[in-house]
Design a protein around this motif. Structure first.
Motif, mmCIF file in Angstrom:
data_model
loop_
_atom_site.group_PDB
_atom_site.id
_atom_site.type_symbol
_atom_site.label_atom_id
_atom_site.label_comp_id
_atom_site.label_asym_id
_atom_site.label_seq_id
_atom_site.Cartn_x
_atom_site.Cartn_y
_atom_site.Cartn_z
ATOM 1 N N MET A 1 -4.167 1.547 -6.743
ATOM 2 C CA MET A 1 -3.066 0.865 -6.070
ATOM 3 C C MET A 1 -2.925 -0.465 -6.796
ATOM 4 O O MET A 1 -3.827 -1.201 -7.308
ATOM 5 C CB MET A 1 -3.459 0.494 -4.758
ATOM 6 N N GLU A 23 -7.666 1.366 -2.612
ATOM 7 C CA GLU A 23 -6.966 1.449 -1.607
ATOM 8 C C GLU A 23 -7.234 0.869 -0.221
ATOM 9 O O GLU A 23 -8.190 0.948 -0.079
ATOM 10 C CB GLU A 23 -6.329 3.181 -1.457
ATOM 11 N N LEU A 33 -0.764 1.005 8.644
ATOM 12 C CA LEU A 33 -0.612 0.807 7.355
ATOM 13 C C LEU A 33 0.945 0.741 6.719
ATOM 14 O O LEU A 33 1.801 1.386 7.196
ATOM 15 C CB LEU A 33 -1.154 2.274 6.552
ATOM 16 N N ASP A 35 3.473 0.295 3.579
ATOM 17 C CA ASP A 35 4.070 0.554 2.227
ATOM 18 C C ASP A 35 4.999 -0.810 1.811
ATOM 19 O O ASP A 35 6.082 -0.653 2.222
ATOM 20 C CB ASP A 35 4.839 1.891 1.862
ATOM 21 N N GLU A 37 7.640 -2.721 0.058
ATOM 22 C CA GLU A 37 8.553 -2.601 -0.782
ATOM 23 C C GLU A 37 9.118 -3.941 -1.498
ATOM 24 O O GLU A 37 9.499 -3.768 -2.775
ATOM 25 C CB GLU A 37 9.752 -2.038 -0.025
ATOM 26 N N GLY A 68 8.513 -3.891 4.263
ATOM 27 C CA GLY A 68 8.168 -2.331 3.801
ATOM 28 C C GLY A 68 8.448 -1.402 4.875
ATOM 29 O O GLY A 68 9.048 -1.701 6.151
ATOM 30 N N ALA A 71 3.816 3.593 7.182
ATOM 31 C CA ALA A 71 3.250 4.715 6.434
ATOM 32 C C ALA A 71 2.515 5.438 7.481
ATOM 33 O O ALA A 71 2.380 6.918 7.450
ATOM 34 C CB ALA A 71 2.368 4.501 5.192
ATOM 35 N N GLU A 97 0.862 -2.677 -3.315
ATOM 36 C CA GLU A 97 1.578 -1.605 -2.769
ATOM 37 C C GLU A 97 1.441 -1.327 -1.582
ATOM 38 O O GLU A 97 2.563 -0.775 -0.864
ATOM 39 C CB GLU A 97 1.428 -0.493 -3.846
ATOM 40 N N ARG A 98 0.091 -1.328 -0.913
ATOM 41 C CA ARG A 98 0.024 -1.098 0.468
ATOM 42 C C ARG A 98 -1.078 -2.008 1.270
ATOM 43 O O ARG A 98 -2.016 -2.442 0.477
ATOM 44 C CB ARG A 98 -0.718 0.433 0.521
ATOM 45 N N ALA A 319 7.510 -2.035 -4.999
ATOM 46 C CA ALA A 319 7.478 -0.463 -4.961
ATOM 47 C C ALA A 319 8.001 -0.009 -6.408
ATOM 48 O O ALA A 319 7.957 1.226 -6.375
ATOM 49 C CB ALA A 319 8.263 0.238 -3.717
#
Length: 324
Positions: A1, A23, A33, A35, A37, A68, A71, A97-98, A319
């Motif tokens: 990640m 991660e 969780l 994601d 953006e 974001g 997820a 990213e996460r 992202a």
């Protein structure tokens, strides 16, 4: 990640690096969780990276805001669902990213411009809390601010209008006058000595109970002159890098109060979410809009920082496929 990380606190142009990090895993009970953006790049991010606000041990991922999509959700989460857009927690180390976040601080965002919603994390709460926490403003009261074109300044205009509070916005460029009037400010003036007399003429017997300063230096003196008796000056930044210019005789004679504001103070943390919820419909309706100067991928973070230092609202495309 992929994430933006610092190995030591210091000059953002030297210490920021795009790296691979582990991660975050799966969300536990009461967790989500996200994601990520988009993430704003603000001056307070640079201060954080320089170590002005403390922070976790290094190396550490950085980033104070994020936007974001959910997820995954952990057991017991009912307030948000997979697929909904949310704001990451403020001061949540968001430039990755996460991330895993507590669900209790999240709410689903309405449909609208994602670039605008990405800026909802800190600027609107700053404006909302400054309007609420320092004096009991009533509909029809006046608030004066400098830096009216900033993210906080535009947020203050929109939120004050929603609450029936009238605004005077001081700007440094004459071409911003019509733009900020269109954004809802009742009076927009170039920040110069003549502005004091013009504001007094327009206000008449009205009361300027709050002044909001983001510039410092001589610009503060104009705000002090506009404040009514027993008014409050709140400063949340110092764009000029200069000390506040406050006339002691006006401070004493008008019984004024001077306060400093930082969104990260413990007293404010529980009030950030309600302020975001109040401002979200304004963003969705287009009543609160902050022009974006540029969007950069994480791989171009140093170019993004250099752009921010020259001026303009900058977003990071977390992202983006070009992050490598």
């Amino acid at each position: 990640m992929r994430a933006l990380q610092i190995s030591a606190y210091g000059d953002p142009l030297k210490v920021l690096e795009l790296v691979d990090v582990p991660e975050p895993g799966v969300p536990g009970a009461g967790e989500v969780l996200i994601d990520v953006e988009l993430a704003p790049l603000n001056k307070h991010d640079l201060l954080f990276i320089r170590g002005f606000f403390g922070g976790p041990p290094t190396p550490t991922v950085v980033g104070n805001e994020g936007f974001g999509r959910v997820a995954a959700v952990g057991p017991g989460v009912a307030n948000v669902k997979v697929g909904e857009h949310v704001l990451a927690p403020v001061f949540g180390l968001t430039w990755r990213e996460r991330l895993i976040a507590p669900a209790e601080g999240l709410f689903p965002l309405p449909d609208g411009d994602r670039l605008q919603f990405a800026q909802l994390g800190s600027n609107p709460p700053t404006a909302a809390l400054i309007l609420s926490e320092y004096t009991d403003l009533k509909p029809g009261d006046w608030v004066v601010q400098n830096g009216g074109n900033s993210g906080v300044g535009r947020s203050l205009i929109a939120i004050a209008k929603l609450r029936g509070i009238r605004t005077i916005s001081l700007v440094r460029r004459r071409e911003l006058i019509d733009e900020l009037k269109g954004a809802g400010s009742d009076l927009v003036l170039v920040d110069e000595p003549a502005a004091v007399e013009e504001a007094a003429r327009v206000i008449g017997k009205g009361s300027v109970r709050l002044a909001v300063d983001t510039v410092g230096g001589d610009a503060t003196a104009t705000l002090i002159q506009m404040l009514s008796d027993r008014g409050v000056l709140v400063t949340y930044s110092a764009a000029s890098g200069q000390p506040l210019a406050i006339n002691a005789l006006l401070l004493i004679g008008k019984h004024l109060t001077v306060k400093g504001f930082f969104l990260g103070d413990f007293d404010h943390m529980s009030k950030i979410l309600p302020a975001q919820i109040e401002a979200a419909p304004l963003v969705a309706a287009g009543a609160l809009r902050v022009p974006v100067a540029a969007v950069y991928p994480m791989s171009k973070i140093k170019e993004a920082v250099a752009h921010l230092l020259k001026g303009g609202k900058i977003l990071i495309d977390v992202a983006s496929a070009s992050n490598g």
